[in-house]
Design an enzyme around this catalytic site. Structure first.
Site, PDB file in Angstrom:
ATOM      1  N   ASN A 109       0.870  -1.183   0.000  1.00 28.25           N
ATOM      2  CA  ASN A 109       0.000   0.000   0.000  1.00 28.25           C
ATOM      3  C   ASN A 109       0.903   1.228   0.000  1.00 28.25           C
ATOM      4  O   ASN A 109       1.511   1.547   1.023  1.00 28.25           O
ATOM      5  CB  ASN A 109      -0.891  -0.042   1.257  1.00 28.25           C
ATOM      6  CG  ASN A 109      -1.724   1.223   1.406  1.00 28.25           C
ATOM      7  OD1 ASN A 109      -1.772   2.066   0.506  1.00 28.25           O
ATOM      8  ND2 ASN A 109      -2.390   1.371   2.551  1.00 28.25           N
ATOM      9  N   TRP A 110       0.985   1.863  -1.163  1.00 27.34           N
ATOM     10  CA  TRP A 110       1.914   2.990  -1.284  1.00 27.34           C
ATOM     11  C   TRP A 110       1.372   4.263  -0.629  1.00 27.34           C
ATOM     12  O   TRP A 110       2.073   5.256  -0.544  1.00 27.34           O
ATOM     13  CB  TRP A 110       2.220   3.264  -2.761  1.00 27.34           C
ATOM     14  CG  TRP A 110       2.923   2.149  -3.462  1.00 27.34           C
ATOM     15  CD1 TRP A 110       3.314   0.953  -2.937  1.00 27.34           C
ATOM     16  CD2 TRP A 110       3.340   2.134  -4.838  1.00 27.34           C
ATOM     17  NE1 TRP A 110       3.939   0.188  -3.897  1.00 27.34           N
ATOM     18  CE2 TRP A 110       3.972   0.890  -5.075  1.00 27.34           C
ATOM     19  CE3 TRP A 110       3.225   3.046  -5.890  1.00 27.34           C
ATOM     20  CZ2 TRP A 110       4.497   0.547  -6.320  1.00 27.34           C
ATOM     21  CZ3 TRP A 110       3.743   2.700  -7.134  1.00 27.34           C
ATOM     22  CH2 TRP A 110       4.373   1.461  -7.337  1.00 27.34           C
ATOM     23  N   LYS A 111       0.097   4.251  -0.252  1.00 27.57           N
ATOM     24  CA  LYS A 111      -0.537   5.440   0.343  1.00 27.57           C
ATOM     25  C   LYS A 111      -0.321   6.651  -0.575  1.00 27.57           C
ATOM     26  O   LYS A 111      -0.293   6.480  -1.789  1.00 27.57           O
ATOM     27  CB  LYS A 111      -0.041   5.655   1.776  1.00 27.57           C
ATOM     28  CG  LYS A 111      -0.187   4.379   2.605  1.00 27.57           C
ATOM     29  CD  LYS A 111       0.016   4.576   4.076  1.00 27.57           C
ATOM     30  CE  LYS A 111      -0.146   3.237   4.788  1.00 27.57           C
ATOM     31  NZ  LYS A 111      -0.043   3.329   6.238  1.00 27.57           N
ATOM     32  N   HIS A 134      -9.424   1.110   5.226  1.00 29.72           N
ATOM     33  CA  HIS A 134      -8.141   1.347   5.895  1.00 29.72           C
ATOM     34  C   HIS A 134      -8.371   2.314   7.066  1.00 29.72           C
ATOM     35  O   HIS A 134      -9.177   3.222   6.969  1.00 29.72           O
ATOM     36  CB  HIS A 134      -7.130   1.935   4.909  1.00 29.72           C
ATOM     37  CG  HIS A 134      -5.737   1.906   5.450  1.00 29.72           C
ATOM     38  ND1 HIS A 134      -5.291   2.829   6.362  1.00 29.72           N
ATOM     39  CD2 HIS A 134      -4.704   1.051   5.247  1.00 29.72           C
ATOM     40  CE1 HIS A 134      -4.037   2.542   6.688  1.00 29.72           C
ATOM     41  NE2 HIS A 134      -3.656   1.463   6.010  1.00 29.72           N
ATOM     42  N   GLU A 149      -6.765   4.734   8.080  1.00 31.76           N
ATOM     43  CA  GLU A 149      -6.566   6.147   7.744  1.00 31.76           C
ATOM     44  C   GLU A 149      -7.813   6.735   7.089  1.00 31.76           C
ATOM     45  O   GLU A 149      -8.134   7.906   7.273  1.00 31.76           O
ATOM     46  CB  GLU A 149      -5.322   6.297   6.845  1.00 31.76           C
ATOM     47  CG  GLU A 149      -4.041   6.070   7.661  1.00 31.76           C
ATOM     48  CD  GLU A 149      -2.873   5.487   6.873  1.00 31.76           C
ATOM     49  OE1 GLU A 149      -2.908   5.468   5.630  1.00 31.76           O
ATOM     50  OE2 GLU A 149      -1.910   5.034   7.535  1.00 31.76           O
ATOM     51  N   GLU A 194      -5.013  -4.879  10.711  1.00 30.83           N
ATOM     52  CA  GLU A 194      -4.017  -3.815  10.831  1.00 30.83           C
ATOM     53  C   GLU A 194      -4.248  -3.058  12.135  1.00 30.83           C
ATOM     54  O   GLU A 194      -5.040  -2.105  12.171  1.00 30.83           O
ATOM     55  CB  GLU A 194      -4.153  -2.834   9.660  1.00 30.83           C
ATOM     56  CG  GLU A 194      -3.799  -3.423   8.316  1.00 30.83           C
ATOM     57  CD  GLU A 194      -3.182  -2.368   7.394  1.00 30.83           C
ATOM     58  OE1 GLU A 194      -2.140  -2.656   6.825  1.00 30.83           O
ATOM     59  OE2 GLU A 194      -3.742  -1.252   7.281  1.00 30.83           O
ATOM     60  N   GLY A 239       2.835   2.426  10.802  1.00 30.26           N
ATOM     61  CA  GLY A 239       3.791   3.523  10.654  1.00 30.26           C
ATOM     62  C   GLY A 239       4.512   3.883  11.943  1.00 30.26           C
ATOM     63  O   GLY A 239       5.130   4.939  12.030  1.00 30.26           O
ATOM     64  N   SER A 284       3.802  -1.948  10.308  1.00 28.38           N
ATOM     65  CA  SER A 284       5.254  -1.978  10.523  1.00 28.38           C
ATOM     66  C   SER A 284       5.905  -3.305  10.138  1.00 28.38           C
ATOM     67  O   SER A 284       6.787  -3.811  10.831  1.00 28.38           O
ATOM     68  CB  SER A 284       5.590  -1.611  11.976  1.00 28.38           C
ATOM     69  OG  SER A 284       5.208  -0.275  12.239  1.00 28.38           O
ATOM     70  N   GLY A 300       3.101  -1.136   4.218  1.00 25.29           N
ATOM     71  CA  GLY A 300       3.097   0.284   3.888  1.00 25.29           C
ATOM     72  C   GLY A 300       4.503   0.752   3.560  1.00 25.29           C
ATOM     73  O   GLY A 300       5.030   0.517   2.467  1.00 25.29           O
ATOM     74  N   GLY A 301       5.151   1.393   4.526  1.00 24.47           N
ATOM     75  CA  GLY A 301       6.456   2.018   4.314  1.00 24.47           C
ATOM     76  C   GLY A 301       7.477   1.136   3.602  1.00 24.47           C
ATOM     77  O   GLY A 301       8.169   1.591   2.676  1.00 24.47           O
TER      78      GLY A 301
HETATM   79  P1  13P Z   1       3.281   0.539   7.602  1.00 28.54           P
HETATM   80  O1  13P Z   1       3.776  -0.756   7.027  1.00 28.54           O
HETATM   81  O2  13P Z   1       3.991   1.735   7.088  1.00 28.54           O
HETATM   82  O3  13P Z   1       3.200   0.465   9.107  1.00 28.54           O
HETATM   83  O4  13P Z   1       1.761   0.700   7.090  1.00 28.54           O
HETATM   84  C1  13P Z   1       0.886  -0.349   7.213  1.00 28.54           C
HETATM   85  C2  13P Z   1      -0.351  -0.037   6.462  1.00 28.54           C
HETATM   86  O5  13P Z   1      -1.111   0.831   6.857  1.00 28.54           O
HETATM   87  C3  13P Z   1      -0.608  -0.799   5.231  1.00 28.54           C
HETATM   88  O6  13P Z   1      -1.911  -0.603   4.775  1.00 28.54           O
END
Ligand code: 13P
Length: 254
Positions: A11-13, A98, A100, A170, A176, A216, A237-238
């Site tokens: 997930n590149w956000k 998600h 967010e 999640e 993050g 993470s 994510g990251g």
């Molecule tokens: P991180 O891997 O950056 O913690 O993000 C997880 C995430 O929200 C994937 O959808």
């Protein structure tokens, strides 16, 4: 119906311009040329979907996903994108719910349910996210929270819809933050989710759904997380923003 295959999604956000996306995809294509360990899904921002789809034509084993959709088929919803628009551009997956989106855009259970229905009827696999925040984890209320998120969105969903879904656990406190759920915590939560799915929809579907862990995930912790019996994949994510770290996570899939 989706098989319970291992699936790792990035997930590149809100990251990567079109040019940056192309450079990342080209690196991944080189590094994953002979990879067949699991399903791989990339979820770039909307602006990069079309160009990434074009690049992925030569490596159909890497699939395309979007990060969000609107449930209406079309109409006066400024700034939104429909399920059929995502299909048209080559998406096979879409992230729904998600934390967010729930937190910053106030998405409710009822709205997420509509999104799931719209996604599946357009032929997309939703990656449906649930997870508790830190106060609920610390107070031991996480099982109730997860049960209520599942029930609020998935209750009485027809089986043909449910069977297309990937469920992602999640925990908000792990996203993050660099503080991933331990493999034991992830397994405990996944087992509870599977149990609740069984209560809501029966054993057959519960045992066949793919459950991903996200929060993470790094090349250092991926293998142990994936070794848990109810962890069928990862939502990254990251660490999905760099070819080296994402590839190294993928290579830890047995
Ligand atoms: P991180 O891997 O950056 O913690 O993000 C997880 C995430 O929200 C994937 O959808």
């Amino acid at each position: 119906m989706r098989a319970r295959t291992k699936i790792v999604a990035g997930n590149w956000k809100m990251n990567k311009t079109v040019a940056e996306a192309a450079s990342l995809v080209e690196k991944l294509q080189k590094q994953l040329a002979s990879f067949s360990g699991c399903e791989v899904v990339l979820c770039p921002p909307f602006t990069a979907l079309a160009s990434v789809a074009k690049l992925l034509k030569s490596t159909p084993q890497i699939r395309l996903g979007a990060q969000n959709l609107h449930p209406a088929p079309k109409g006066a919803f400024t700034g939104e994108i429909s399920a059929s628009m995502l299909r048209e551009v080559g998406c096979q997956f879409v992230i729904v719910g998600h934390s967010e989106r729930r937190r910053y855009f106030g998405e409710t259970d009822a709205f997420l349910r509509e999104k799931l229905l719209a996604a599946v009827s357009a032929g997309l696999h939703p990656i449906f996210c649930v997870g508790e925040d830190l106060p609920d984890r610390e107070a031991g209320r996480w099982p109730d929270h997860l049960r209520s998120q599942l029930q609020g969105v998935l209750h009485a969903l027809p089986l043909p819809v449910l069977s297309e879904i990937v469920l992602a656990y999640e925990p908000v406190w792990a996203i993050g933050t660099g503080r991933n759920a331990t493999p034991e915590q992830a397994q405990e939560a996944h087992a509870l989710l599977r149990q609740e799915l069984e209560r809501l929809h029966g054993q057959s579907i519960a045992s066949r759904l793919t459950l991903q862990y996200g929060g993470s995930v790094t090349p250092q912790n991926a293998r142990e997380l994936l070794a848990q019996p109810d962890v069928d994949g990862l939502l990254v994510g990251g660490a999905s923003l760099e070819a080296e770290s994402f590839t190294s996570i993928l290579l830890s899939v047995e």
